[in-house]
Design an enzyme around this catalytic site. Structure first.
Site, PDB file in Angstrom:
ATOM      1  N   HIS A  23      30.616-110.390   5.605  1.00 45.74           N
ATOM      2  CA  HIS A  23      31.450-109.208   5.334  1.00 45.74           C
ATOM      3  C   HIS A  23      30.564-108.057   4.848  1.00 45.74           C
ATOM      4  O   HIS A  23      30.758-106.905   5.229  1.00 45.74           O
ATOM      5  CB  HIS A  23      32.493-109.515   4.246  1.00 45.74           C
ATOM      6  CG  HIS A  23      33.568-110.479   4.683  1.00 45.74           C
ATOM      7  ND1 HIS A  23      33.869-111.621   3.980  1.00 45.74           N
ATOM      8  CD2 HIS A  23      34.404-110.476   5.748  1.00 45.74           C
ATOM      9  CE1 HIS A  23      34.858-112.265   4.592  1.00 45.74           C
ATOM     10  NE2 HIS A  23      35.192-111.598   5.660  1.00 45.74           N
ATOM     11  N   HIS A 148      36.548-122.675  13.385  1.00 49.06           N
ATOM     12  CA  HIS A 148      36.991-122.900  12.002  1.00 49.06           C
ATOM     13  C   HIS A 148      37.001-124.350  11.570  1.00 49.06           C
ATOM     14  O   HIS A 148      37.297-124.648  10.412  1.00 49.06           O
ATOM     15  CB  HIS A 148      38.367-122.256  11.784  1.00 49.06           C
ATOM     16  CG  HIS A 148      38.319-120.778  11.931  1.00 49.06           C
ATOM     17  ND1 HIS A 148      38.607-120.150  13.115  1.00 49.06           N
ATOM     18  CD2 HIS A 148      37.954-119.812  11.060  1.00 49.06           C
ATOM     19  CE1 HIS A 148      38.437-118.849  12.956  1.00 49.06           C
ATOM     20  NE2 HIS A 148      38.038-118.622  11.722  1.00 49.06           N
ATOM     21  N   LYS A 295      25.347-121.860  10.262  1.00 50.41           N
ATOM     22  CA  LYS A 295      26.590-121.093  10.234  1.00 50.41           C
ATOM     23  C   LYS A 295      27.148-121.059   8.801  1.00 50.41           C
ATOM     24  O   LYS A 295      27.087-122.077   8.107  1.00 50.41           O
ATOM     25  CB  LYS A 295      27.566-121.811  11.171  1.00 50.41           C
ATOM     26  CG  LYS A 295      28.814-121.062  11.434  1.00 50.41           C
ATOM     27  CD  LYS A 295      29.701-121.840  12.372  1.00 50.41           C
ATOM     28  CE  LYS A 295      31.105-121.356  12.130  1.00 50.41           C
ATOM     29  NZ  LYS A 295      32.110-122.057  12.829  1.00 50.41           N
TER      30      LYS A 295
END
Ligand code: ME8
Length: 495
Positions: A23, A148, A295
């Site tokens: 982010h 996910h 990741k």
């Protein structure tokens, strides 16, 4: 003449978990581009915010044991503070639970429905709350969503559908334009997916869920969160009547991560076409950050808190690292050792030392008063050459290369000090005059990337403000320098 406008947005973040380094990367990159355009004198509007109507937020709130609205209020505040800590210069921070947003989200749904491009049907398939998307069996590995790592839910229910299939040709035309999706590899992915899979109608409502924006024509349904979320880019401008909307739309660039390319370059344009609204000019798709090559994921326990990194090394060190280290067109890796190397080298040695040496010598030889010298045309030329290069890179959204060009000039200045040796050169007046002007321009050039440092440089140079790109030429500045603290403390790398 009216200022050229520049409207830039980031994705709006889900608030189910705290912000991570990915982010931070996206916000900092968009911020650097926004600041660069402001320095060019453009009328910039920079939007960011939070995506709050998602099922995953409601699920996280339940686990947290507090009401969903309370939960999103609390977490949205954390995201806002995170932006403030990272010196993200947003002009507006939109929350999708705000009334101003919900009413536009409903308006767009209604408009498309009245256009007869939303119809009632039945949806049967799987839904991943991680993606907040109706996915296909093909996208599963060991029955789990690859991105996910969770099992999707099975859904068989009444649903409103958007006639996405009607836009196959128009979308193919839009995404085939070279300037629409940047970089090329991301455009090619979309073009071939549209060609191969074709566009199918999209379920745009969920029945009987208690969190989300009600469908205006049938309150048993909630608007599908992606339709709702994408609308933030126009609801924040006060669509349809506000003068901000009229001034800034269409967006000059949406900055997003590679995982949500399809939503922004296929679904969003089709919704806009259906609602008879202009398309954004460009979508810039950045890569993902990994941590030590892996990741980022909660289960791997490698989620890096950008605020901790910023507290430990300084906000500008984090910003510099993210902007310089990660190639704009690819994935990049976050690792602390590389960050420390850039802090010690490019920030402390190249930039910090240059300022410290020049300010010390002006203090020592001229009592702090900027000497009046003759312009060194070669150095001034080097400044404009590197600036033009950096400007082209920003235009192409290659921020890492723009930073590299600016540092090219800083390195030239360091060589200038070493070659000209002002401490033993009788032309010291000219040399230090040119180095002062170079540093004044460096403060301007680094401002979009490391804004706090830029202001510290200006202060040590005895200036009240940093100035913009119009002032990127050598002139006769009258000022008294003030030697201050070192810009960057070197750090010894410890694992
Ligand atoms: O996708 N590295 O929210 P989000 C770099 N709410 N960027 C990353 C990343 C990583 N490891 N992981 C995620 C959403 N991102 C939606 C957006 S917009 C109308 C709605 C990027 O919190 C991601 O691709 O999951 C997206 O651009 C942004 O961070 C927010 O991700």
């Amino acid at each position: 003449m009216a200022k050229k406008k520049f409207y830039i947005t980031t994705a709006i973040d889900y608030v189910n978990a705290p912000p991570h380094i990915g982010h931070a990367y996206e916000k900092v990159i968009a911020d650097a581009i926004a600041r660069w355009h402001r320095q060019k004198g453009e009328g910039v509007f920079f939007l960011t915010g939070t995506d709050e109507n998602a099922q995953k937020n409601a699920k996280a709130a339940k686990e947290d044991g507090i009401g969903t609205q309370k939960f999103v209020n609390k977490n949205s505040q954390i995201f806002k503070q995170f932006c403030d800590t990272l010196k993200i210069s947003y002009d507006d921070f939109i929350r999708t639970t705000e009334e101003r947003h919900k009413k536009v989200s409903q308006l767009i749904f209604k408009k498309i429905y009245e256009n007869e491009e939303i119809y009632l049907g039945n949806y049967s398939g799987i839904y991943c709350t991680g993606c907040e998307a109706f996915i296909t069996e093909k996208e599963l590995v060991n029955e789990k969503c690859l991105e996910h790592n969770i099992k999707p839910e099975k859904i068989n229910e009444e649903s409103f559908f958007f006639k996405l299939s009607a836009y196959q040709e128009d979308i193919l035309d839009a995404v085939s334009k070279k300037s629409f999706i940047v970089p090329d590899n991301r455009r090619e992915e979309i073009v071939s997916r549209v060609k191969q899979e074709g566009l199918k109608d999209l379920s745009v409502s969920r029945l009987n869920i208690d969190w989300g924006v009600p469908v205006p024509i049938d309150e048993r349904h909630k608007i599908y969160v992606w339709l709702d979320a994408l609308v933030n880019y126009i609801s924040a401008l006060g669509y349809p009547d506000d003068k901000k909307y009229k001034k800034y739309w269409p967006a000059d660039v949406h900055v997003i991560g590679k995982g949500i390319n399809w939503f922004h370059t296929v679904i969003w344009p089709a919704l806009l076409m259906s609602a008879k609204i202009k398309l954004p000019k460009k979508v810039f798709v950045h890569g993902y950050l990994t941590v030590n090559g892996k990741k980022i994921s909660k289960s791997l326990g490698n989620v890096i808190d950008p605020i901790k990194v910023s507290n430990k090394y300084g906000v500008d060190t984090l910003r510099y690292f993210l902007l310089r280290e990660i190639p704009a067109q690819q994935d990049g890796d976050f690792n602390e050792k590389a960050l420390v190397a850039r802090l010690n080298g490019e920030l402390a040695d190249d930039l910090g030392n240059l300022l410290s040496r020049v300010v010390s010598m002006i203090t020592k030889y001229f009592g702090g008063k900027v000497p009046n010298g003759k312009i060194d045309k070669e150095l001034e030329y080097e400044l404009s050459a590197q600036f033009e290069k950096a400007d082209k890179f920003i235009e192409n959204l290659e921020v890492d290369k723009a930073v590299e060009s600016v540092w090219g000039f800083i390195k030239t200045c360091n060589r200038y000090v070493n070659d000209k040796k002002p401490w033993e050169n009788e032309n010291r007046e000219d040399i230090l005059y040119n180095l002062y002007e170079a540093l004044r321009c460096i403060a301007i050039l680094v401002n979009p990337f490391i804004p706090e440092t830029s202001e510290k440089i200006a202060k040590q140079l005895g200036l009240n403000k940093v100035g913009d790109f119009k002032e990127l030429k050598f002139k006769k500045t009258k000022a008294i320098v003030n030697k201050g603290e070192v810009l960057f403390q070197k750090v010894e790398w410890k694992k």
